[in-house]
Motif scaffolding. Structure first.
Motif, PDB file in Angstrom:
ATOM      1  N   HIS A 119      11.657  -0.186   0.613  1.00 47.26           N
ATOM      2  CA  HIS A 119      10.733  -0.324  -0.505  1.00 47.26           C
ATOM      3  C   HIS A 119       9.995  -1.652  -0.400  1.00 47.26           C
ATOM      4  CE1 HIS A 119      13.790   2.558  -1.851  1.00 47.26           C
ATOM      5  NE2 HIS A 119      12.828   3.087  -2.580  1.00 47.26           N
ATOM      6  N   MET A 120       8.906  -1.783  -1.162  1.00 48.22           N
ATOM      7  CA  MET A 120       8.134  -3.013  -1.151  1.00 48.22           C
ATOM      8  C   MET A 120       8.819  -4.117  -1.957  1.00 48.22           C
ATOM      9  SD  MET A 120       5.391  -2.696   0.693  1.00 48.22           S
ATOM     10  CE  MET A 120       6.341  -1.659   1.811  1.00 48.22           C
ATOM     11  N   GLY A 185      -1.013  -1.441  -4.304  1.00 46.12           N
ATOM     12  CA  GLY A 185       0.428  -1.394  -4.460  1.00 46.12           C
ATOM     13  C   GLY A 185       0.801  -0.289  -5.428  1.00 46.12           C
ATOM     14  N   HIS A 186       2.062   0.071  -5.450  1.00 47.12           N
ATOM     15  CA  HIS A 186       2.473   1.150  -6.349  1.00 47.12           C
ATOM     16  C   HIS A 186       2.566   0.667  -7.788  1.00 47.12           C
ATOM     17  CE1 HIS A 186       4.916   4.212  -8.335  1.00 47.12           C
ATOM     18  NE2 HIS A 186       4.536   5.037  -7.386  1.00 47.12           N
ATOM     19  N   PHE A 211      -7.908  -8.822  -2.712  1.00 48.70           N
ATOM     20  CA  PHE A 211      -7.400  -8.436  -4.022  1.00 48.70           C
ATOM     21  C   PHE A 211      -6.187  -7.509  -3.885  1.00 48.70           C
ATOM     22  CE2 PHE A 211     -11.860  -9.414  -4.409  1.00 48.70           C
ATOM     23  CZ  PHE A 211     -11.974 -10.102  -5.611  1.00 48.70           C
ATOM     24  N   VAL A 212      -5.348  -7.519  -4.916  1.00 48.18           N
ATOM     25  CA  VAL A 212      -4.190  -6.622  -4.970  1.00 48.18           C
ATOM     26  C   VAL A 212      -4.188  -5.913  -6.308  1.00 48.18           C
ATOM     27  CG1 VAL A 212      -1.675  -6.433  -4.885  1.00 48.18           C
ATOM     28  CG2 VAL A 212      -2.847  -8.158  -3.475  1.00 48.18           C
ATOM     29  N   GLY A 213      -4.263  -4.601  -6.286  1.00 44.78           N
ATOM     30  CA  GLY A 213      -4.155  -3.797  -7.500  1.00 44.78           C
ATOM     31  C   GLY A 213      -2.968  -2.853  -7.385  1.00 44.78           C
ATOM     32  N   THR A 214      -2.628  -2.204  -8.485  1.00 46.19           N
ATOM     33  CA  THR A 214      -1.505  -1.270  -8.465  1.00 46.19           C
ATOM     34  C   THR A 214      -1.875   0.041  -9.153  1.00 46.19           C
ATOM     35  OG1 THR A 214      -0.592  -2.099 -10.554  1.00 46.19           O
ATOM     36  CG2 THR A 214       0.192  -3.154  -8.526  1.00 46.19           C
ATOM     37  N   VAL A 215      -1.128   1.075  -8.817  1.00 44.89           N
ATOM     38  CA  VAL A 215      -1.336   2.393  -9.423  1.00 44.89           C
ATOM     39  C   VAL A 215      -0.685   2.457 -10.804  1.00 44.89           C
ATOM     40  CG1 VAL A 215      -1.015   4.883  -9.136  1.00 44.89           C
ATOM     41  CG2 VAL A 215      -1.360   3.436  -7.122  1.00 44.89           C
ATOM     42  N   GLU A 216       0.500   1.868 -10.936  1.00 50.05           N
ATOM     43  CA  GLU A 216       1.275   2.027 -12.173  1.00 50.05           C
ATOM     44  C   GLU A 216       1.748   0.713 -12.766  1.00 50.05           C
ATOM     45  OE1 GLU A 216       4.465   4.761 -11.516  1.00 50.05           O
ATOM     46  OE2 GLU A 216       3.171   6.339 -10.719  1.00 50.05           O
ATOM     47  N   LEU A 238     -10.352  -0.412   1.353  1.00 52.72           N
ATOM     48  CA  LEU A 238      -9.185  -0.033   0.564  1.00 52.72           C
ATOM     49  C   LEU A 238      -7.998   0.220   1.493  1.00 52.72           C
ATOM     50  CD1 LEU A 238     -10.844   2.508  -1.918  1.00 52.72           C
ATOM     51  CD2 LEU A 238     -10.220   0.119  -2.376  1.00 52.72           C
ATOM     52  N   ILE A 239      -6.885  -0.488   1.247  1.00 50.89           N
ATOM     53  CA  ILE A 239      -5.724  -0.403   2.140  1.00 50.89           C
ATOM     54  C   ILE A 239      -4.459  -0.174   1.313  1.00 50.89           C
ATOM     55  CG2 ILE A 239      -4.309  -1.681   3.800  1.00 50.89           C
ATOM     56  CD1 ILE A 239      -6.830  -3.245   4.557  1.00 50.89           C
ATOM     57  N   PRO A 240      -3.665   0.854   1.633  1.00 48.59           N
ATOM     58  CA  PRO A 240      -2.406   1.061   0.903  1.00 48.59           C
ATOM     59  C   PRO A 240      -1.384  -0.006   1.262  1.00 48.59           C
ATOM     60  CG  PRO A 240      -2.605   2.643   2.694  1.00 48.59           C
ATOM     61  CD  PRO A 240      -3.902   1.895   2.645  1.00 48.59           C
ATOM     62  N   PHE A 241      -0.908  -0.734   0.261  1.00 50.56           N
ATOM     63  CA  PHE A 241       0.169  -1.704   0.490  1.00 50.56           C
ATOM     64  C   PHE A 241       1.487  -0.987   0.181  1.00 50.56           C
ATOM     65  CE2 PHE A 241       2.716  -5.514   0.059  1.00 50.56           C
ATOM     66  CZ  PHE A 241       2.180  -6.342   1.023  1.00 50.56           C
TER      67      PHE A 241
END
Length: 301
Positions: A119-120, A185-186, A211-216, A238-241
């Motif tokens: 996990h991250m 990020g998730h 930048f870092v954003g999250t889904v939830e 756009l890159i999935p972390f």
């Protein structure tokens, strides 16, 4: 009367002797049950899981590199997501839960186990894995030794290492000055969600268009979108972390639906270029997990 008393005394002595023999036999059997004929180490790699075939590239790469680093150690996998496990089962592929995988390792005679979280962040899933895995070491006849190794982002140094690897090895070389990078990020409702805000802070210190954003969780996509508009950014990578470029990357990040990040950015005049690559596909990221595993395995003596 004297004969009766003697007989009673004899019966008591005989019963006491029988009880003593039974206890010794029971104790001997118990020690024999716990005695290991040989010591067998194993590694259990635990992840959320994915049912998307293309995203499996991350797991295949991690598996290859872990086995190369530990050539004489049994390596097994477990998925924490029951939904994913059930979906794969309907397709004919059986993947264990962490608990079932540990039970199988115990039944197969492995008594020294390192559990590596892929996990991250150390969120709710990691804490559940940690708690349940340690129960297997406490039960009668359980593992002699068990180590639970930490996820990717565990301290300030790890955050910096991961960001540098992504910037140097995942961000396309054709990125030009003024073009932004947004990592997805998730996110989680667990307190460890704050790690993503710390990651955003370090990303901005490293590159003001990172930048870092999250889904939830936080930072939210809306916060990132507004910051991009304010800076008049016209193009974003756009890159999935995330360990895999799975469902979130395909749909929430790069999908054609109106609520995807790509579509919402297009609605405010920002072009998006999705980079469909899970972090598990990056050798340098896998090496960070392997370093944690080496530390865990060093304790399994």
């Amino acid at each position: 009367m004297r004969v009766g008393r003697l007989l009673n005394k004899a019966v008591v002595v005989i019963m006491a002797a029988l009880i003593s023999v039974c206890l010794q036999t029971s104790d001997s059997r118990a020690h024999g049950h716990h005695k290991k004929q040989e010591t067998k180490p194993a590694i259990l790699l635990v992840t959320f899981g994915t049912s998307i075939e293309r995203a499996q590239k991350s797991f295949a790469n991690i598996d290859k590199r872990v086995k190369a680093a530990f050539p004489n150690v049994e390596v097994r996998w477990a998925y924490t997501s029951k939904i994913i496990r059930d979906k794969l089962a309907r397709q004919g592929e059986q993947i264990d839960s962490p608990e079932m995988a540990l039970a199988r390792l115990m039944d197969d005679g492995y008594n020294r186990v390192a559990v590596q979280s892929l996990h991250m962040i150390p969120g709710a899933e990691f804490h559940e894995i940690n708690a349940n895995a340690r129960l297997f070491a406490r039960m009668a006849g359980g593992f002699d030794q068990l180590q639970v190794s930490m996820p990717l982002l565990i301290n300030d140094e790890a955050l910096g290492q991961a960001l540098k690897i992504v910037k140097n090895q995942v961000v396309p070389k054709e990125r030009k000055a003024g073009e932004a990078v947004v990592l997805m990020g998730h996110g989680t409702h667990h307190p460890s969600d704050a790690i993503y805000s710390a990651l955003m802070y370090k990303a901005q210190k490293m590159d003001s268009n990172f930048f870092v954003g999250t889904v939830e969780g936080h930072p939210t996509f809306e916060e990132i979108r507004d910051a991009l508009v304010e800076k008049k950014v016209k193009k974003v990578y756009l890159i999935p972390f995330m360990t895999v470029a799975g469902d979130h990357a395909m749909n929430d990040m790069a999908g054609d639906e109106p609520d995807s990040w790509k579509s919402q950015l297009a609605a405010v005049g920002i072009q998006s270029v999705p980079v469909m690559k899970g972090l598990g596909e990056v050798d340098a990221i896998d090496d960070l997990w392997i370093e944690r595993l080496k530390a865990a395995m060093a304790h399994l003596k």
